[in-house]
Enzyme design. Structure first.
Site, PDB file in Angstrom:
ATOM      1  N   ASP A   1     -36.987  -3.615  25.274  1.00  0.00           N
ATOM      2  CA  ASP A   1     -37.312  -3.175  23.917  1.00  0.00           C
ATOM      3  C   ASP A   1     -38.412  -4.027  23.289  1.00  0.00           C
ATOM      4  O   ASP A   1     -39.250  -3.512  22.552  1.00  0.00           O
ATOM      5  CB  ASP A   1     -36.070  -3.208  23.022  1.00  0.00           C
TER       6      ASP A   1
ATOM      7  N   HIS B   1     -32.117   3.929  31.960  1.00  0.00           N
ATOM      8  CA  HIS B   1     -30.750   3.563  32.344  1.00  0.00           C
ATOM      9  C   HIS B   1     -30.413   4.005  33.767  1.00  0.00           C
ATOM     10  O   HIS B   1     -29.700   3.308  34.487  1.00  0.00           O
ATOM     11  CB  HIS B   1     -29.750   4.140  31.341  1.00  0.00           C
TER      12      HIS B   1
ATOM     13  N   CYS C   1     -32.631 -11.088  29.690  1.00  0.00           N
ATOM     14  CA  CYS C   1     -31.787 -10.081  30.332  1.00  0.00           C
ATOM     15  C   CYS C   1     -32.493  -8.746  30.485  1.00  0.00           C
ATOM     16  O   CYS C   1     -31.904  -7.779  30.943  1.00  0.00           O
ATOM     17  CB  CYS C   1     -30.482  -9.903  29.565  1.00  0.00           C
TER      18      CYS C   1
ATOM     19  N   ARG D   1     -40.981   3.425  26.014  1.00  0.00           N
ATOM     20  CA  ARG D   1     -40.907   3.080  27.437  1.00  0.00           C
ATOM     21  C   ARG D   1     -40.450   4.249  28.298  1.00  0.00           C
ATOM     22  O   ARG D   1     -40.523   4.174  29.521  1.00  0.00           O
ATOM     23  CB  ARG D   1     -39.989   1.875  27.646  1.00  0.00           C
TER      24      ARG D   1
ATOM     25  N   GLU E   1     -35.210  -8.948  20.808  1.00  0.00           N
ATOM     26  CA  GLU E   1     -35.869  -7.730  21.294  1.00  0.00           C
ATOM     27  C   GLU E   1     -36.736  -7.076  20.223  1.00  0.00           C
ATOM     28  O   GLU E   1     -37.414  -6.091  20.476  1.00  0.00           O
ATOM     29  CB  GLU E   1     -34.812  -6.738  21.813  1.00  0.00           C
TER      30      GLU E   1
END
Length: 579
Positions: A457, A191, A504, A467, A433
């Site tokens: 994901d 993030h 996305c 990840r 995902e």
């Protein structure tokens, strides 16, 4: 020769500046008996004055850069500092027990925190526990003469160095002063990395040891184009990287000329280049970079930036602001995706061994339907202000989608019966995902209006590799033929039913992946706003038919991600030379 560290280039750019070490300080102390209690109380009063000064400065900066709502938390902190009910008890304990101010402060603050935290029937009073904890920690730091780092107070050009940066840390970074940041952990899809790209701050993550090899004030170079950190550089190295930074700035200036251009391939095929956002304020960057729409509005930041569940009206205003600002361009809003590494202090989630595989996203929404319906009501009310598309995250089964869609339909009917205007052109889709949904895309495509592939994901679930874990980062392979096969299956399934597919995840703006995705027929590429112009430039040089042949070869003839990369690089080199 200067020392060098390598990491993952997470947000492009080159920066040269002194280090600002953002690490948790040591606030440990020993209990000491004091004879001169008056002097000890005076020391505590000095800590109160210093704390008041620091919080006031932070509040003023937050007011200017983040707005009045975000600055309110610091107003609450100032009230705690000025509260004699709190400070007088600390002074009283110093006097009566003859202990040092640190010990008295810890005893009194712990007592208040426990009292407020136990008020489960009064959320407002529970919030005061966090305020007291923050303020008492700052007072303790003042008593100990320890600098408490605060990203919001940075007022000179620096490069922030941290073990990791939380989303709230990153949101406080003022790019006027923070020229870059570097962390020990993380990846391109963490993030902090995603937010760095939104803020256009160069970033390198996953260096493993940056915090242990630099100190405050050290001059360093961050080459976030190639993932290198140069420690204490020579004059020649500084000149070299100043030139590299200038060259990148020139390239960005060339891309900027494409702000008003259409997103079309060399042979005239049109695609949508959209942007990912987290708050209404991010729309400025979306428009400045000429996006064709918003392909992902991460609504969880509305919840994460709030002291309690945001109300229907608060959410409505946020959604309305984005829809109106986009002037009729499509806006894809993802319903709340809390869980995994995104937590809410006011929502008690169960302790889980594998939170990324647990109670999160749509699973919470379907369980806490009142919360879900509040968000849907706000979205439906806002729908009349633009081209709204709603998608549900973490859908694994068709039944989950049907359950969510049923709640959506019921909520829409309730609003209409109340006389509230609702758009009749809202599209409802899902994020793909989870591999199960990708494999079953043919069945989903009959019922959804669109797909948006969340590759961050999808890749980690397909490869069974976290990840965020550097030890298995080699398995995070966007170009692996298995991943490409799943993506192609989703795109083909949507097209067979006359639907569209977007992406996305960060792969949508990956310059190696773009030719493949174009060749597979992806309709919408949604990425960090700062990647749009670069991607538009690349797409304009590519022939969609040639890319279709390239994607087919990558999926059916390549056995490894490395083979795919080699294939794409050759094709792009050829296309660029011909352009």
């Amino acid at each position: 020769m200067a020392n060098r560290l390598t990491g993952i280039a997470a947000s492009d750019g080159v920066a040269i500046a002194p280090v600002y070490l953002l690490t948790e300080p040591d606030l440990s102390f020993e209990t000491v008996t004091v004879e001169d209690t008056a002097a000890e109380i005076a020391r505590f009063e000095q800590a109160i004055a210093q704390t008041t000064e620091e919080i006031t400065a932070i509040r003023d900066i937050a007011l200017e850069s983040l707005g009045a709502e975000e600055a309110q938390v610091f107003e609450a902190h100032l009230l705690v500092v000025a509260d004699p009910e709190f400070t007088d008890q600390v002074k009283g304990q110093v006097e009566s027990d003859k202990v040092n101010a640190e010990t008295a402060l810890k005893n009194v603050s712990d007592m208040f925190i426990q009292i407020f935290a136990s008020m489960e029937d009064n959320p407002y009073m529970q919030e005061r526990a966090a305020d007291i904890k923050d303020v008492s920690e700052r007072m303790l730091a003042a008593l100990l003469g320890v600098k408490l780092p605060s990203p919001a107070t940075i007022s000179e050009e620096v490069i922030v160095i941290a073990h990791d940066l939380t989303p709230s840390d990153t949101a406080q970074l003022n790019k006027k002063y923070v020229k870059a940041f570097v962390t020990n952990i993380g990846g391109r899809t963490s993030h902090s990395a995603i937010m760095a790209r939104s803020l256009e701050i160069p970033a390198i993550v996953g260096t493993k040891e940056i915090t242990s090899v630099v100190k405050d004030g050290d001059l360093i170079i961050v080459d976030a184009l190639d993932g290198e950190v140069i420690l204490n550089p020579t004059e020649d190295e500084i000149k070299t990287y100043e030139a590299k930074g200038a060259g990148y700035a020139e390239q960005k200036a060339e891309w900027a000329k494409l702000v008003e251009a259409e997103s079309v391939t060399k042979d005239g095929k049109h695609v949508e280049l959209a942007a990912n956002i987290g708050t209404p304020k991010d729309v400025v960057g979306v428009l400045e970079n000429g996006a064709d729409g918003v392909g992902l509005y991460r609504t969880e930041f509305l919840y994460m930036d709030s002291a309690d569940f945001p109300t229907e009206d608060e959410q409505y205003e946020a959604y309305k602001a984005v829809l109106e600002s986009m002037n009729g361009k499509g806006v894809v809003v993802r319903t709340m995706d809390i869980g995994g590494d995104k937590e809410l202090p006011y929502l008690q989630l169960p302790e889980e061994m594998n939170p990324f595989l647990g109670y999160r996203a749509i699973r919470i929404s379907l369980d806490k339907t009142d919360m879900f319906k509040t968000q849907l009501r706000a979205l439906l009310r806002a729908s009349v202000h633009g081209d709204l598309r709603i998608m549900f995250p973490m859908i694994a089964t068709l039944q989950e989608f049907r359950s969510a869609k049923k709640i959506y339909d019921e909520t829409k009917a309730e609003l209409i019966s109340e006389g509230v205007s609702v758009s009749e052109t809202i599209q409802v889709g899902i994020m793909v995902e989870i591999p199960a949904a990708a494999v079953l895309a043919k069945q989903f495509a009959k019922e959804v209006d669109f797909f948006s592939i969340g590759t961050n994901d999808l890749i980690q679930y397909t490869m069974a590799a976290d990840r965020m874990n550097e030890r298995v980062s080699y398995l995070y392979q966007p170009y692996n033929p298995s991943i490409l096969t799943l993506i192609k299956n989703v795109i083909d399934a949507s097209h067979a039913e006359g639907k569209w597919t977007g992406m996305c995840g960060e792969m949508a703006g990956d310059q190696t992946a773009v030719p493949l995705l174009l060749g597979m027929g992806l309709d919408e590429f949604s990425m960090s706003a700062t990647s749009i112009l670069r991607t538009r430039s690349l797409i304009s040089k590519l022939d969609s038919n040639e890319m279709a042949a390239l994607a087919d070869k990558a999926i059916n003839e390549c056995a490894t991600a490395e083979e795919v990369v080699e294939l794409v690089e050759e094709a792009v080199r050829k296309a660029t030379e011909e352009a």
